[in-house]
Design a protein around this motif. Structure first.
Motif, mmCIF file in Angstrom:
data_model
loop_
_atom_site.group_PDB
_atom_site.id
_atom_site.type_symbol
_atom_site.label_atom_id
_atom_site.label_comp_id
_atom_site.label_asym_id
_atom_site.label_seq_id
_atom_site.Cartn_x
_atom_site.Cartn_y
_atom_site.Cartn_z
ATOM 1 N N ILE A 686 30.514 47.072 42.623
ATOM 2 C CA ILE A 686 29.617 47.983 43.228
ATOM 3 C C ILE A 686 29.869 48.267 44.674
ATOM 4 N N ASN A 687 30.391 47.115 45.280
ATOM 5 C CA ASN A 687 30.970 47.564 46.815
ATOM 6 C C ASN A 687 32.475 46.921 46.744
ATOM 7 N N PRO A 688 33.389 47.799 46.515
ATOM 8 C CA PRO A 688 34.807 47.571 46.521
ATOM 9 C C PRO A 688 35.399 47.370 47.898
ATOM 10 N N THR A 689 34.918 47.915 48.931
ATOM 11 C CA THR A 689 35.429 47.700 50.118
ATOM 12 C C THR A 689 35.017 46.595 51.098
ATOM 13 N N ASN A 690 34.111 45.664 50.541
ATOM 14 C CA ASN A 690 33.708 44.490 51.211
ATOM 15 C C ASN A 690 34.672 43.330 51.095
ATOM 16 N N ALA A 691 35.112 43.025 52.328
ATOM 17 C CA ALA A 691 36.331 42.109 52.766
ATOM 18 C C ALA A 691 35.777 40.717 52.160
ATOM 19 N N VAL A 692 34.415 40.569 52.375
ATOM 20 C CA VAL A 692 33.956 39.019 52.068
ATOM 21 C C VAL A 692 33.991 38.838 50.632
ATOM 22 N N LEU A 693 33.408 39.866 49.727
ATOM 23 C CA LEU A 693 33.506 39.608 48.551
ATOM 24 C C LEU A 693 34.691 39.444 47.774
ATOM 25 N N ILE A 694 35.951 40.300 48.166
ATOM 26 C CA ILE A 694 37.281 39.976 47.819
ATOM 27 C C ILE A 694 37.773 38.785 48.048
ATOM 28 N N CYS A 695 37.456 38.278 49.340
ATOM 29 C CA CYS A 695 38.007 36.908 49.768
ATOM 30 C C CYS A 695 37.159 35.823 48.987
ATOM 31 N N ILE A 697 36.452 36.071 45.861
ATOM 32 C CA ILE A 697 37.114 36.091 44.601
ATOM 33 C C ILE A 697 38.386 35.246 44.590
ATOM 34 N N GLY A 698 39.140 35.367 45.677
ATOM 35 C CA GLY A 698 40.282 34.724 46.014
ATOM 36 C C GLY A 698 40.043 33.321 46.023
ATOM 37 N N ASN A 699 38.995 32.956 46.780
ATOM 38 C CA ASN A 699 38.533 31.638 46.947
ATOM 39 C C ASN A 699 38.294 30.917 45.696
ATOM 40 N N VAL A 700 37.627 31.479 44.688
ATOM 41 C CA VAL A 700 37.480 30.869 43.610
ATOM 42 C C VAL A 700 38.741 30.731 42.667
ATOM 43 N N LEU A 701 39.684 31.558 42.730
ATOM 44 C CA LEU A 701 40.877 31.516 42.155
ATOM 45 C C LEU A 701 41.583 30.281 42.695
ATOM 46 N N GLU A 702 41.572 30.256 43.958
ATOM 47 C CA GLU A 702 42.336 29.294 44.625
ATOM 48 C C GLU A 702 41.747 27.848 44.198
ATOM 49 N N LYS A 703 40.696 27.893 44.031
ATOM 50 C CA LYS A 703 40.138 26.531 43.505
ATOM 51 C C LYS A 703 40.574 26.293 42.077
ATOM 52 N N GLN A 704 40.818 27.356 41.180
ATOM 53 C CA GLN A 704 41.396 27.159 39.910
ATOM 54 C C GLN A 704 42.807 26.994 39.742
ATOM 55 N N ARG A 705 43.495 26.493 40.862
ATOM 56 C CA ARG A 705 45.073 26.597 41.259
ATOM 57 C C ARG A 705 45.948 27.919 40.780
ATOM 58 N N GLN A 706 44.974 29.133 40.922
ATOM 59 C CA GLN A 706 45.639 30.295 40.603
ATOM 60 C C GLN A 706 45.889 30.964 41.901
ATOM 61 N N ILE A 707 47.078 30.258 42.417
ATOM 62 C CA ILE A 707 47.238 30.607 44.096
ATOM 63 C C ILE A 707 47.862 32.253 44.064
ATOM 64 N N VAL A 708 48.718 32.478 43.197
ATOM 65 C CA VAL A 708 49.221 33.977 43.358
ATOM 66 C C VAL A 708 48.392 34.934 43.173
ATOM 67 N N GLN A 709 47.390 34.899 42.376
ATOM 68 C CA GLN A 709 46.378 35.777 42.114
ATOM 69 C C GLN A 709 45.234 35.688 43.292
ATOM 70 N N ALA A 710 45.169 34.667 43.687
ATOM 71 C CA ALA A 710 44.238 34.506 45.153
ATOM 72 C C ALA A 710 44.930 35.250 46.115
ATOM 73 N N LEU A 711 46.280 34.926 46.325
ATOM 74 C CA LEU A 711 46.928 35.562 47.455
ATOM 75 C C LEU A 711 46.616 36.908 47.699
ATOM 76 N N GLN A 712 46.786 37.641 46.187
ATOM 77 C CA GLN A 712 46.695 38.971 46.144
ATOM 78 C C GLN A 712 45.079 39.559 46.655
ATOM 79 N N TYR A 713 44.203 38.958 46.393
ATOM 80 C CA TYR A 713 43.055 39.033 46.809
ATOM 81 C C TYR A 713 42.814 38.979 48.470
ATOM 82 N N PHE A 714 43.442 37.814 48.753
ATOM 83 C CA PHE A 714 43.449 37.590 50.244
ATOM 84 C C PHE A 714 44.052 38.757 51.127
ATOM 85 N N SER A 715 45.249 39.144 50.619
ATOM 86 C CA SER A 715 46.029 40.327 51.286
ATOM 87 C C SER A 715 45.188 41.657 51.367
ATOM 88 N N LYS A 716 44.274 41.721 50.334
ATOM 89 C CA LYS A 716 43.590 42.981 50.179
ATOM 90 C C LYS A 716 42.467 42.984 51.181
#
Length: 793
Positions: A686-695, A697-716
């Motif tokens: 719904i809100n693709p430009t909200n940095a908090v929401l994307i962050c 998503i990366g935080n949840v992936l990081e807690k699931q040990r998916q660091i590479v995917q999480a880094l992509q969301y943090f960079s975005k």
């Protein structure tokens, strides 16, 4: 003899419309009930009664009264007010059925351009009905049909702004370039842009057309008819006073299909009969008694006969407007054809008066005028009236040939004298009245005046102001509409960008508007909202503060302003705003949201919850209040209640991304990372430009040990919000976990500049330098972290 039922009905309808136009809805309701009692089976009476209840906010009564005629679709106005009542009381299917059944009454009807200060279209047109249908389908949760009706409404009339905003709010990717443009249907619907003084007549089908020029210059003689005779199809009752037309028609809420003459309160006046030898008369209108009276005009001053006076130039007669002089001449000729004996008699009497004019001529003091011959020499002096005549003729047509005095009188005999009441601008000054304009009216038994002088002077009528043509200036209308369309296109582009959460694009569009529009409350609110979505709370607060100064009673978006003050920790300002809003509008959900945010900032979560619940009681569709409830429940660790509140917010507004974000936070706290990821991802769609929401998503992936995917969301997220310290911190932590030390060092150096007093930043720097075997730098940053926050030891 009692009045006829038709006359009573017409008068009651006029009373209802009178009070509706003056926003006196209680009076309108009273008389509409009298009308309904007098005319039980009339659909029009039921409609007016339902309309009065609707204006008073009694939607259920409006629903019940208009249901019989509206639900069946046999009366368009009843169906329209019935559908509006259905939208207000959540009976969407009934409203949809009523409008669909009455489709034959409103389909392909357009009343754009028919609304002026003195005329209204009596029935809703297709664009307004389609827009209402779209709202009903949207509330009924039929998104496909809602979009279809909104699109059709905009195709018919691109000025249906609420249809456009509804499409944007539903998340439809519309193209403003294709929506806001002029079409042939819209231009063809513009009959004319009614200028002042041009009459309009309202047909039985509701169309408003310009009247014929002959009708627009009618005299003040009214038809001797019953003004409440609704069976007679006539034109409206207007009075011609100089160049101003005063319409006796109805106003804004005139939805009656009766002719306007039937609603006129002006009594009919018989046609006055004038003797050609009497002084001309003018019409005086008594506004207190609404009637036309005749008053004797002051007589013309006696003028000397001169043989070398420049007589009336025929070119002036030909140059007179059709609506004035020629129309009067045609009517005179027509009257002469119909009554030849009376016309001949008038000519004979005028000739007799000319013969005895010398004997009867007197001066102002009453002495007889001695006839004398004026010198025909070029240098001889002339009387002032003759000089005025000569000057008027010279200005009008300096090169025209002169006409003899005898020919002038013969020309006057061909057209009998007409009363000035039949002419437009009869009250204006003429050459003859210029000489004697300061004379007092004479008594009936006073001195005699030569009657042949007045007709002769009247042969030189002044140039009246040009009567504006009823034909529209199509080029000017199109230019105006194109300007408005271009302006509307900018507003639409900004609103569409903000609805898609493209805040930078919205800011660029709104700041390109003319300054006068930028300083309006609506645009200031949009600018503040754009900065709020960017998490630029300080900039957003500036615009909302300016909005409060400009429109202190505005309630829309005040819940957003209160949230901005909550983020800025402005406890005093937030409390002042909350009390101001509650005092001004106790029953508004925005006021209770502001008060709840004030209690939340004071860490009194129970009081805040009470305020947010009160806001949802006042408006069960206020999604933001449900979301704020959920946030307070999360603060109290009441996760089940929080989930319930967030789901209620989604049911109120499917595109309320804050509620999806709240559910994701609850599931993240509960350890359900898959569900948390799903809801965070839904919110980011719904809100693709909200940095908090994307962050998130990366935080949840990081807690699931998916660091590479999480880094992509943090960079975005870092690209979207380069000054957000929290996002850059998580990116640096992910880079450290992936052993990308150089990139992590760059991010941490930037982060140290953004948040120099943050202990966690120096702790990460210490870990980085320890990994790089730079023990001195590592010890220094660990020490700084301990000094900033001893708890991290």
């Amino acid at each position: 003899m009692p009045p006829s039922g038709i006359a009573v009905t017409a008068q009651l309808r006029q009373l209802v419309h009178y009070h509706l136009d003056h926003h006196s809805y209680d009076n309108a309701l009273f008389f509409s009930e009298r009308l309904d009692a007098h005319e039980r089976r009339s659909s029009e009476s039921a409609y007016l009664l339902a309309l009065c209840h609707f204006r008073l906010g009694d939607y259920k009564s409006a629903y019940e009264i208009s249901k019989y005629n509206g639900y069946r679709g046999v009366h368009l106005n009843c169906a329209y007010i019935f559908a509006q009542a259905c939208l207000a009381i959540d009976r969407y299917k009934d409203g949809i059925t009523a409008l669909e059944k009455s489709r034959g009454l409103w389909s392909h009807k357009l009343s754009f351009g028919k609304h002026t200060a003195a005329a209204r279209a009596p029935n809703p047109d297709s664009a307004s009905v389609l827009c209402l249908l779209g709202k009903l389908y949207k509330a009924y949760d039929d998104k496909k049909k809602a979009i279809l009706n909104f699109e059709e409404a905009l195709k018919t009339n691109p000025f249906m702004w609420d249809a456009f905003t509804a499409l944007c709010d539903m998340g439809v990717n519309v193209r403003t370039q294709n929506i806001f443009k002029l079409n042939d249907v819209l231009i063809d619907g513009l009959s004319f842009d009614q200028p002042p003084g041009i009459l309009v007549e309202q047909k039985d089908n509701g169309a408003i057309n310009p009247m014929d020029k002959k009708n627009s210059t009618r005299s003040t003689i009214f038809d001797t008819m019953d003004p409440f005779d609704s069976q007679r199809s006539g034109t409206s009752s207007e009075m011609l006073l100089g160049n101003n037309f005063i319409s006796a028609g109805s106003g804004e809420n005139d939805f009656m299909s009766k002719p306007r003459a039937a609603r006129s309160k002006m009594p009919a006046a018989p046609e006055p009969v004038h003797d050609p030898l009497e002084s001309p008369t003018v019409a005086n209108v008594d506004p207190n008694f609404s009637r036309v009276t005749l008053a004797v005009e002051p007589p013309q001053a006696p003028t000397r006969r001169t043989r070398n006076i420049q007589p009336a130039d025929p070119g002036l007669l030909e140059a007179a407007p059709k609506a004035g002089y020629r129309l009067t001449a045609k009517r005179s000729q027509k009257a002469q054809d119909e009554h030849p004996s009376e016309s001949n008699l008038a000519v004979l009497r005028a000739s007799a008066a000319a013969v005895s004019g010398i004997e009867r001529k007197r001066t102002v003091s009453g002495h007889p005028v001695q006839p004398r011959q004026q010198s025909e020499e070029p240098g001889a002096s002339q009387r002032r009236s003759a000089r005025l005549l000569r000057g008027a003729n010279t200005k009008a047509n300096s090169g025209a040939a002169t006409v003899g005095a005898t020919a002038t009188r013969e020309l006057k005999k061909a057209r009998p004298q007409m009363s000035r009441i039949l002419r437009p601008n009869s009250s204006g000054a003429s050459v003859g009245r210029t000489v004697s304009g300061n004379r007092k009216p004479l008594e009936e038994n006073g001195m005699d005046v030569d009657q042949t002088e007045a007709p002769r002077i009247k042969e030189v009528p002044p140039q009246p102001p040009g009567i504006k043509s009823a034909e529209p200036d199509v080029v000017k209308i199109e230019e105006t509409l194109r300007y408005l369309i271009e302006l509307l296109k900018k507003f639409g582009s900004g609103y569409l960008a903000l609805s898609q959460y493209r805040s930078m694009d919205a800011l660029a569009v709104y700041t390109s508007l003319p300054r006068a529009h930028q300083e309006t409350p609506w645009v200031l609110s949009q600018l503040g909202r754009a900065y709020y979505e960017q998490a630029s709370y300080a900039e957003a607060e500036k615009y909302y503060r300016q909005l409060r100064i400009l429109a202190p009673t505005r309630l829309e978006d005040m819940e957003v302003y209160s949230t901005i003050l909550w983020f800025l920790k402005r406890e005093t300002d937030l409390s002042f705003l909350a009390h101001e809003l509650v005092d001004s509008s106790w029953h508004s959900p925005q006021a209770w949201c502001a008060l709840g945010n004030a209690w939340s900032l004071a860490r009194d979560h129970e009081q805040a919850l009470r305020c947010f619940k009160r806001a949802t009681q006042l408006n069960p569709k206020f999604a933001y209040a449900f979301t704020l409830q959920g946030h307070e429940h999360v603060s109290n660790e009441e996760y089940e209640k929080a989930l319930t509140a967030y789901r209620l917010a989604i049911s109120a507004d499917r595109r309320h991304y804050n509620a999806y974000y709240g559910i994701g936070r609850v599931y993240e706290k509960l350890g359900s990372y898959d569900k948390a990821y799903t809801h965070f991802h839904s919110a980011s769609i719904i809100n693709p430009t909200n940095a908090v929401l994307i962050c998130c998503i990366g935080n949840v992936l990081e807690k699931q040990r998916q660091i590479v995917q999480a880094l992509q969301y943090f960079s975005k997220a870092t690209e979207l919000a380069p000054h957000a310290a929290q996002t850059r911190y998580k990116k640096a932590r992910a880079l450290l976990a992936l052993n990308q030390l150089d990139a992590a060092q760059k991010e941490l150096e930037i982060l140290k500049t953004l948040a120099p007093d943050e202990a966690t930043v120096h702790f990460l720097l210490g870990k980085l330098y320890k990994t790089l075997n730079d023990k001195g730098s590592a010890v220094r940053h660990f020490t700084i972290a301990l000094n900033l926050d001893p708890k991290v030891s």
